[in-house]
Design a protein around this motif. Structure first.
Motif, PDB file in Angstrom:
ATOM      1  N   HIS A   1       2.940  11.266  -2.384  1.00 21.97           N
ATOM      2  CA  HIS A   1       3.546  11.086  -0.796  1.00 21.97           C
ATOM      3  C   HIS A   1       4.695  10.409  -0.914  1.00 21.97           C
ATOM      4  O   HIS A   1       4.453   8.980  -0.753  1.00 21.97           O
TER       5      HIS A   1
ATOM      6  N   HIS B   1       0.841   3.974  -2.841  1.00 18.29           N
ATOM      7  CA  HIS B   1       0.010   5.245  -2.384  1.00 18.29           C
ATOM      8  C   HIS B   1       1.388   6.375  -2.917  1.00 18.29           C
ATOM      9  O   HIS B   1       0.922   7.464  -3.272  1.00 18.29           O
ATOM     10  N   SER B   2       2.536   6.032  -2.590  1.00 19.52           N
ATOM     11  CA  SER B   2       3.522   7.087  -3.011  1.00 19.52           C
ATOM     12  C   SER B   2       3.714   7.194  -4.470  1.00 19.52           C
ATOM     13  O   SER B   2       4.047   8.426  -4.801  1.00 19.52           O
TER      14      SER B   2
ATOM     15  N   HIS C   1       0.851  -1.181   0.088  1.00 28.91           N
ATOM     16  CA  HIS C   1      -0.094  -0.037   0.072  1.00 28.91           C
ATOM     17  C   HIS C   1       0.903   1.102   0.022  1.00 28.91           C
ATOM     18  O   HIS C   1       0.486   2.186  -0.600  1.00 28.91           O
TER      19      HIS C   1
ATOM     20  N   GLN D   1       0.944   6.956  -6.633  1.00 24.26           N
ATOM     21  CA  GLN D   1      -0.374   7.598  -7.198  1.00 24.26           C
ATOM     22  C   GLN D   1      -0.716   8.924  -6.519  1.00 24.26           C
ATOM     23  O   GLN D   1      -1.010   9.766  -7.175  1.00 24.26           O
ATOM     24  N   LEU D   2      -0.194   9.299  -5.156  1.00 20.88           N
ATOM     25  CA  LEU D   2      -0.439  10.520  -4.725  1.00 20.88           C
ATOM     26  C   LEU D   2       0.792  11.177  -4.464  1.00 20.88           C
ATOM     27  O   LEU D   2       0.647  12.388  -3.721  1.00 20.88           O
TER      28      LEU D   2
END
Length: 200
Positions: free
Chosen positions: A17, A11-12, A7, A14-15
């Motif tokens: 972060h 997440h890193s 995850h 796609q967003l």
């Protein structure tokens, strides 16, 4: 995990972060590049997550009345901070707040070494109360908090689990009953014994 299918990795990407903190090791990583970030400016974050106290610091807690400044700009006195009311847990908050200001109890739980090595039988969940109470004490007395209040969420989750839902976050409870149960549960989890009833 930091793997390609984790995850955190997804997440890193796609967003965008890119900095992540492993809550167990308290190490920071940059993803998707997967390298550890070593930067002293991040120490404030790890200290808030896991405050530590020396014996000397603990010995002087009652002798100082120095206000601390939280990162949000508010001032507070360590040990005298609010506990978030999640639903109907104010009865438990009042008890936990009162216990956090009983010096022998507070001092014992501020030093994790006092109870870290206590052995419990396999599958015994009651020691979770000890761990969570210690964490909450250290957060309440932290002189470097981000805000002048603390969330008791993990502590209250342990209470719900260990009390077999006799004390809950969503229902109002009796503070005196909670205090009695909590102190007895802590005593037993720390290796205390049940007193035999006296015969007359």
């Amino acid at each position: 995990g930091r793997g390609l299918k984790s995850h955190a990795y997804i997440h890193s990407v796609q967003l965008s972060h890119h900095v992540f903190l492993n809550l167990h090791t308290l190490k920071f990583y940059c993803l998707p590049d997967n390298y550890e970030i070593i930067d002293s400016s991040l120490e404030d974050i790890t200290y808030v997550l896991k405050p530590t106290f020396t014996a000397q610091h603990i010995a002087h807690l009652d002798k100082q009345a120095k206000l601390s400044r939280a990162y949000d700009g508010t001032t507070y006195l360590p040990g005298i901070v609010g506990l978030n009311n999640i639903k109907a847990n104010d009865y438990a908050n009042a008890v936990l707040q009162a216990l956090s200001n009983v010096p022998p109890l507070r001092n014992y739980f501020l030093e994790e070494e006092n109870y870290r090595r206590i052995q419990r039988p396999p599958g015994d969940i009651m020691f979770l109360l000890v761990q969570r109470f210690g964490e909450l004490m250290r957060k309440l007395w932290n002189p470097r908090n981000f805000k002048a209040h603390v969330s008791p969420h993990e502590m209250l989750q342990a209470v719900v689990l260990c009390s077999k839902k006799n004390f809950q976050i969503t229902k109002q409870g009796d503070g005196v009953e909670f205090l009695s149960w909590f102190l007895n549960a802590l005593h037993a989890a720390l290796g205390g014994t049940k007193r035999k009833k006296k015969s007359e």
